[in-house]
Design a protein around this motif. Sequence first.
Motif, PDB file in Angstrom:
ATOM      1  N   GLU A 238       0.975  -1.165   0.069  1.00  0.00           N
ATOM      2  CA  GLU A 238       0.151  -0.056   0.012  1.00  0.00           C
ATOM      3  C   GLU A 238       0.943   1.272   0.094  1.00  0.00           C
ATOM      4  OE1 GLU A 238      -3.760   2.007   2.373  1.00  0.00           O
ATOM      5  OE2 GLU A 238      -2.609   0.117   3.333  1.00  0.00           O
ATOM      6  N   LYS A 240       0.921   5.324   1.006  1.00  0.00           N
ATOM      7  CA  LYS A 240       0.246   6.290   1.707  1.00  0.00           C
ATOM      8  C   LYS A 240       0.499   7.515   1.393  1.00  0.00           C
ATOM      9  CE  LYS A 240      -2.235   3.752   4.989  1.00  0.00           C
ATOM     10  NZ  LYS A 240      -3.649   3.894   5.121  1.00  0.00           N
ATOM     11  N   HIS A 270      10.658  -1.066   1.287  1.00  0.00           N
ATOM     12  CA  HIS A 270      10.033  -1.504   2.569  1.00  0.00           C
ATOM     13  C   HIS A 270       9.575  -2.930   2.697  1.00  0.00           C
ATOM     14  CE1 HIS A 270       9.448   2.981   1.806  1.00  0.00           C
ATOM     15  NE2 HIS A 270       8.460   2.776   1.007  1.00  0.00           N
ATOM     16  N   SER A 273       5.864  -3.861   3.387  1.00  0.00           N
ATOM     17  CA  SER A 273       5.449  -4.042   4.796  1.00  0.00           C
ATOM     18  C   SER A 273       4.268  -3.369   5.069  1.00  0.00           C
ATOM     19  CB  SER A 273       6.486  -3.635   5.591  1.00  0.00           C
ATOM     20  OG  SER A 273       6.781  -2.193   5.407  1.00  0.00           O
ATOM     21  N   LEU A 274       3.326  -2.928   4.005  1.00  0.00           N
ATOM     22  CA  LEU A 274       2.012  -2.232   4.387  1.00  0.00           C
ATOM     23  C   LEU A 274       1.127  -2.695   3.468  1.00  0.00           C
ATOM     24  CD1 LEU A 274       1.159  -0.080   6.293  1.00  0.00           C
ATOM     25  CD2 LEU A 274       1.420   1.618   4.590  1.00  0.00           C
ATOM     26  N   ARG A 286      -1.493 -10.538   3.227  1.00  0.00           N
ATOM     27  CA  ARG A 286      -0.642  -9.280   3.630  1.00  0.00           C
ATOM     28  C   ARG A 286       0.419  -9.160   2.087  1.00  0.00           C
ATOM     29  NH1 ARG A 286       2.259  -9.813   9.205  1.00  0.00           N
ATOM     30  NH2 ARG A 286       3.027 -11.562   8.268  1.00  0.00           N
ATOM     31  N   ASN A 315       2.876   2.770  11.407  1.00  0.00           N
ATOM     32  CA  ASN A 315       1.714   2.240  10.826  1.00  0.00           C
ATOM     33  C   ASN A 315       2.205   0.715  10.338  1.00  0.00           C
ATOM     34  OD1 ASN A 315       3.751   2.879   8.959  1.00  0.00           O
ATOM     35  ND2 ASN A 315       2.291   3.985   7.488  1.00  0.00           N
ATOM     36  N   ARG A 316       3.471   0.099  10.630  1.00  0.00           N
ATOM     37  CA  ARG A 316       3.922  -1.189  10.405  1.00  0.00           C
ATOM     38  C   ARG A 316       3.479  -2.104  11.635  1.00  0.00           C
ATOM     39  NH1 ARG A 316       5.034   2.058   6.185  1.00  0.00           N
ATOM     40  NH2 ARG A 316       5.742   1.236   4.275  1.00  0.00           N
ATOM     41  N   GLN A 317       3.469  -3.232  11.270  1.00  0.00           N
ATOM     42  CA  GLN A 317       3.091  -4.330  12.510  1.00  0.00           C
ATOM     43  C   GLN A 317       4.391  -4.819  13.219  1.00  0.00           C
ATOM     44  OE1 GLN A 317       0.863  -7.458  10.724  1.00  0.00           O
ATOM     45  NE2 GLN A 317      -0.822  -6.254  10.076  1.00  0.00           N
TER      46      GLN A 317
END
Length: 410
Positions: A238, A240, A270, A273-274, A286, A315-317
């Motif tokens: 995603e 953002k 990244h 990761s989102l 995911r 905003n990452r797990q």
Amino acid sequence: MLANASRRRFVALLGGAAALSAAGWSSAKPVLVNKCRVAIPAVLNDSPWLKQIWDGIDPAQLWDCHVHLAGLGDGGSGIEIGPQLASPLHPLHYAQRLFYMNAGCAHDAPGKVDQAYVARLLNLCDAMPAGFKVMLFAFERFHDGRGDAHPEHSAFYVPNAWAAQLARDFPARFEWVASLHPYRADAVDRLEAAISGGARAVKWLPAAMGMDPADARCDAFYRVLARRGTPLIVHCGEEKAVEGSNTQALGNPLRLRRALDAGVRVVVAHCASLGDDVDDDGKVRRSFDLFLKLMAEPRARELLYGDISAISQRNRQPAIIRTLLERSDLHERLLHGSDYPLPGVVPLTSPAALARAGLLPRAAVHDLDILRQHNPLFFDFALKRLLRWQGHSFSPAVFATRRLFAASQA
């Protein structure tokens, strides 16, 4: 050390940055914004945490592979700001731009923003050992399926020429990454020219730029990248920060198979990761899991990498960080990137929250918080060096990034 001419230009740029700081950023509330302080305080010289972060790291092999250029185009850079970032009629993206510019310690002062942003970045690099560099991203406009540019649908535009010029002016600290749309009629010629001009990689953000990595129209572009050994950095998952085509599915990691089959070395920004994407069986999973799936495929061996920029943002797990720390078998294929200026956006990263999740030593949080106030670039590197989970940490190989990008054949 910088060449004398470059050093003189840097001093002039710092003057512009200091003027902007005096103009108003210093009065902002520290809870939300970057204080834009300069020299790292002497008290951190004795920090046991910062003393250990260079163990096993060769600064000459550390190229931060994910650094954005920003500005307003007021200093001859050619940067353009699209409607969504320039107008309060788009309040969320307008606010994001203000945070980004504060994170880079640049202010909305005509004629000075572009230079102030670069001056601040050079200042941050000067706190790092000799040999350390950052890779500056150009950023292409949104293009339609015919290869025509649409500035009205582009969040911003950073010309290749500006990134290349900065790398020439400050070769001790900067490398540059081109951004080119593969659907353009002259895409291959422009790609050849960019690589010959020193571009160490090419950056795509499919959802914002409007290219589909799985499209046959990319094949000629891929052939050049493979022949010249130039990596392709692709944002997956995603998005953002910016909008373009508003087609998030273009960032599905599995759409990179075509590039891998063509022999292109690909870096997933990244580590995806989102967000979520559609798997081969039609189920939504995911994006990060699809990244791991692709990493395990035979076609990806020695070709697919992931950069760890942004993984520590709020905003990452935390589970994603834990997985990457535990997967030491992948560390040779992970690359350090900061996503600068985002480490300077204060609310985005919380060392205290990472400590509560068991990912940072609690005793290191105070020193990291102080370091971030003075040098977000250094802060991001130090934080990732200190990440821990049940005895696992990122190996030094993650921070030896030059090995991948120096091979691009100029």
